[in-house]
Scaffold this motif. Structure first.
Motif, PDB file in Angstrom:
ATOM      1  N   ASP A  44      -3.563  11.536 -11.750  1.00 52.53           N
ATOM      2  CA  ASP A  44      -3.517  12.384 -10.814  1.00 52.53           C
ATOM      3  C   ASP A  44      -3.232  11.632  -9.689  1.00 52.53           C
ATOM      4  OD1 ASP A  44      -4.017  14.457 -12.263  1.00 52.53           O
ATOM      5  OD2 ASP A  44      -6.008  14.293 -12.249  1.00 52.53           O
ATOM      6  N   ALA A  45      -2.589  12.367  -8.547  1.00 56.28           N
ATOM      7  CA  ALA A  45      -2.390  11.558  -7.196  1.00 56.28           C
ATOM      8  C   ALA A  45      -3.861  11.659  -6.322  1.00 56.28           C
ATOM      9  CB  ALA A  45      -1.549  12.301  -6.450  1.00 56.28           C
ATOM     10  N   GLN A  70      -8.974   5.702  -4.618  1.00 54.27           N
ATOM     11  CA  GLN A  70     -10.478   5.469  -4.107  1.00 54.27           C
ATOM     12  C   GLN A  70     -11.440   5.829  -5.011  1.00 54.27           C
ATOM     13  OE1 GLN A  70      -9.491   7.746  -0.522  1.00 54.27           O
ATOM     14  NE2 GLN A  70     -10.356   5.961   0.606  1.00 54.27           N
ATOM     15  N   ARG A  71     -11.499   6.768  -5.670  1.00 54.74           N
ATOM     16  CA  ARG A  71     -12.720   7.127  -6.527  1.00 54.74           C
ATOM     17  C   ARG A  71     -12.764   6.186  -7.896  1.00 54.74           C
ATOM     18  NH1 ARG A  71     -10.543  12.058  -5.138  1.00 54.74           N
ATOM     19  NH2 ARG A  71      -9.579  12.295  -7.290  1.00 54.74           N
ATOM     20  N   GLN A  72     -11.365   5.943  -8.252  1.00 54.29           N
ATOM     21  CA  GLN A  72     -11.436   4.949  -9.598  1.00 54.29           C
ATOM     22  C   GLN A  72     -12.048   3.893  -9.154  1.00 54.29           C
ATOM     23  OE1 GLN A  72      -7.610   4.926 -11.257  1.00 54.29           O
ATOM     24  NE2 GLN A  72      -8.501   3.844 -13.231  1.00 54.29           N
ATOM     25  N   LEU A  73     -11.235   2.996  -8.080  1.00 50.84           N
ATOM     26  CA  LEU A  73     -11.692   1.776  -7.719  1.00 50.84           C
ATOM     27  C   LEU A  73     -13.239   1.420  -7.475  1.00 50.84           C
ATOM     28  CD1 LEU A  73     -10.462  -1.204  -7.245  1.00 50.84           C
ATOM     29  CD2 LEU A  73     -10.484  -0.603  -4.893  1.00 50.84           C
ATOM     30  N   LEU A  74     -13.716   2.795  -6.601  1.00 48.12           N
ATOM     31  CA  LEU A  74     -15.243   2.738  -6.535  1.00 48.12           C
ATOM     32  C   LEU A  74     -15.913   2.862  -7.945  1.00 48.12           C
ATOM     33  CD1 LEU A  74     -17.388   2.504  -4.087  1.00 48.12           C
ATOM     34  CD2 LEU A  74     -17.179   5.150  -4.199  1.00 48.12           C
ATOM     35  N   ASP A 118     -15.240  -0.119  -2.033  1.00 52.10           N
ATOM     36  CA  ASP A 118     -14.959   1.252  -1.207  1.00 52.10           C
ATOM     37  C   ASP A 118     -13.791   0.973  -0.127  1.00 52.10           C
ATOM     38  OD1 ASP A 118     -15.013   3.797  -0.131  1.00 52.10           O
ATOM     39  OD2 ASP A 118     -17.075   3.506   0.680  1.00 52.10           O
ATOM     40  N   THR A 119     -12.708   1.508  -0.404  1.00 51.90           N
ATOM     41  CA  THR A 119     -11.468   0.700   0.264  1.00 51.90           C
ATOM     42  C   THR A 119     -10.682   1.941   0.834  1.00 51.90           C
ATOM     43  OG1 THR A 119      -9.844   0.826  -1.564  1.00 51.90           O
ATOM     44  CG2 THR A 119     -11.129  -1.175  -1.190  1.00 51.90           C
ATOM     45  N   GLU A 120      -9.575   1.818   1.451  1.00 55.66           N
ATOM     46  CA  GLU A 120      -8.622   2.949   1.898  1.00 55.66           C
ATOM     47  C   GLU A 120      -7.543   3.384   0.701  1.00 55.66           C
ATOM     48  OE1 GLU A 120      -8.668   4.674   4.578  1.00 55.66           O
ATOM     49  OE2 GLU A 120     -10.251   3.173   5.463  1.00 55.66           O
ATOM     50  N   ARG A 140      -5.008   1.740  -4.407  1.00 57.89           N
ATOM     51  CA  ARG A 140      -3.888   1.771  -5.276  1.00 57.89           C
ATOM     52  C   ARG A 140      -3.390   0.236  -5.583  1.00 57.89           C
ATOM     53  NH1 ARG A 140       1.524   5.025  -5.818  1.00 57.89           N
ATOM     54  NH2 ARG A 140       0.347   6.652  -4.909  1.00 57.89           N
ATOM     55  N   ARG A 141      -3.226  -0.583  -4.740  1.00 59.19           N
ATOM     56  CA  ARG A 141      -2.796  -1.873  -4.685  1.00 59.19           C
ATOM     57  C   ARG A 141      -3.610  -2.672  -5.620  1.00 59.19           C
ATOM     58  NH1 ARG A 141      -0.334  -5.344  -6.203  1.00 59.19           N
ATOM     59  NH2 ARG A 141       1.160  -6.825  -4.920  1.00 59.19           N
ATOM     60  N   LEU A 142      -5.000  -2.487  -5.381  1.00 59.77           N
ATOM     61  CA  LEU A 142      -6.214  -3.566  -6.091  1.00 59.77           C
ATOM     62  C   LEU A 142      -6.128  -3.141  -7.481  1.00 59.77           C
ATOM     63  CD1 LEU A 142      -6.714  -4.537  -3.161  1.00 59.77           C
ATOM     64  CD2 LEU A 142      -9.103  -4.242  -3.995  1.00 59.77           C
TER      65      LEU A 142
END
Length: 412
Positions: A285-286, A290-294, A300-302, A307-309
């Motif tokens: 899903d687009a 942010q939610r997945q990385l957190l 907590d990123t932009e 996406r890059r991380l």
């Protein structure tokens, strides 16, 4: 037969009871209706208000209404862009107890427009290309999920602006069918229908004078086939790369990102000629980054940073011996993500001296380092590694950046 309302939410039947189900949809009083643009449909469709929600009400026979309702629920569970099914109303009767057709109730997609409303003023060809892109993306996503549409067209699609581009949503699933996997013949049939339908719809607009004179309806019908083909190839081919060529994987990830897709799985395999990487892209899903990385890392990123991380995290996890997607004995993604933060992310960021970071936060620093590694690896035609990229970034990039940010000396 008594009136029956089958709904996804227990609150909806109460709200829907207020509507005049004893009247044919064409005869509903204006007080119940919401004046929104409607597309062409083989059925009577009206927009109405139920409580605080705007709903679309479509009149059709009971069996196809129930079938479409279930198909839309399946698409919702699969995360496919489609209108949100709310209810099916059956057992309708008029004041003389004569039977009325059942209705399918869906939630109005806020900010969306049927294609004919978008052509009320002559649309520029560049905008039409974006509409074709959006529709091709939708069709690919449906096919990846095993859904044969059976009637792909502009009329059966709603379009919504999405960060300067357009997102397409399925609005009519009546002719659709869900399978575990589609054959090439099923996909080709859907694609051929799309080509014919779109060309016909554009020819109709041309006849009414609503089409830009430079637009060829037949060529635009063919365009969705070409766009679909590029997307399908990029999303379904499995590539094998030699060990040490991880920048090739990064290149592939970037192409997928540019096409609007992301990465969900990679695997490391051992072959007689050395380790290889099998790269399997999947649709996610687009807007989830942010939610997945957190959730995975606590960072907590932009959105673009996330996406890059996440791409880097996925690549790193694929190199770990205990990474085994789907294997209950393998390490959980949360465990691996914690290890990545501890062993990769934090040491890398700390390698950049505090006095040289300026206003960049840790996520932005790491993003910059990944970009620099990509650039150096492309130039060298092999993966140079993160440590080398960090040292080159500190030596050659940060000093220039600091000089650029220094205020110019004032003239006396």
């Amino acid at each position: 037969m008594a009136l029956q309302i089958s709904a996804t939410n227990p609150e909806h039947p109460v709200l829907l009871l207020e509507l005049p189900w004893h009247l044919p949809l064409e005869e509903w009083p204006e007080e119940y209706l919401v004046p929104l643009p409607r597309g062409i449909s083989r059925h009577v469709v009206r927009y109405a208000r139920a409580g605080d929600e705007v709903i679309a009400v479509k009149e059709l026979a009971e069996r196809p209404a129930l079938r479409e309702y279930e198909l839309l629920r399946d698409l919702d569970r699969l995360g496919i862009p489609a209108v949100d099914p709310l209810a099916v109303v059956t057992g309708r009767a008029d004041a003389e107890d004569g039977p009325l057709e059942s209705v399918l109730v869906t939630r109005h997609l806020g900010g969306s427009m049927p294609y004919r409303s978008m052509f009320e003023t002559t649309m520029r060809p560049a905008t039409m290309h974006r509409l074709m892109d959006a529709l091709a993306v939708l069709l690919v996503r449906l096919h990846l999920a095993g859904f044969a549409w059976g009637d792909c067209s502009l009329s059966n699609t709603l379009f919504r602006r999405d960060a300067g581009a357009y997102a397409a949503y399925l609005v009519d699933a009546e002719t659709g069918d869900l399978h575990a996997q589609l054959s090439s013949g099923q996909r080709d049939y859907d694609l051929d229908l799309a080509r014919v339908n779109i060309s016909g719809e554009l020819l109709d607009l041309e006849a009414s004078g609503a089409l830009h004179p430079s637009v060829d309806p037949i060529e635009f019908g063919m365009e969705i086939c070409a766009r679909y083909g590029r997307l399908w190839e990029e999303l379904t081919r499995t590539s094998v790369y030699p060990a040490g060529k991880y920048h090739y994987i990064e290149r592939r990830i970037r192409r997928l990102n540019d096409l609007g897709f992301d990465v969900a799985e990679m695997q490391i395999e051992h072959a007689p000629n050395g380790d290889t990487v099998t790269f399997v892209p999947k649709v996610v899903d687009a807007g989830h980054h942010q939610r997945q990385l957190l959730r995975l890392t606590g960072l907590d990123t932009e959105e673009n940073q996330a996406r890059r991380l996440l791409n880097d995290l996925e690549s790193w996890m694929a190199t770990q011996d205990d990474y085994a997607p789907g294997d209950p004995l393998g390490a959980r993604p949360e465990v691996l993500a914690h290890r990545w933060v501890r062993d990769v992310f934090r040491p890398t960021v700390r390698a950049v001296p505090l006095q040289m970071r300026g206003s960049m936060d840790p996520a932005e620093i790491y993003h910059e380092l990944l970009e620099h590694r990509w650039y150096l690896s492309e130039r060298a035609q092999h993966d140079i590694g993160l440590d080398t990229a960090v040292q080159d970034y500190i030596t050659n990039i940060l000093p220039q950046a600091r000089e650029t940010l220094q205020p110019s000396p004032s003239a006396d």
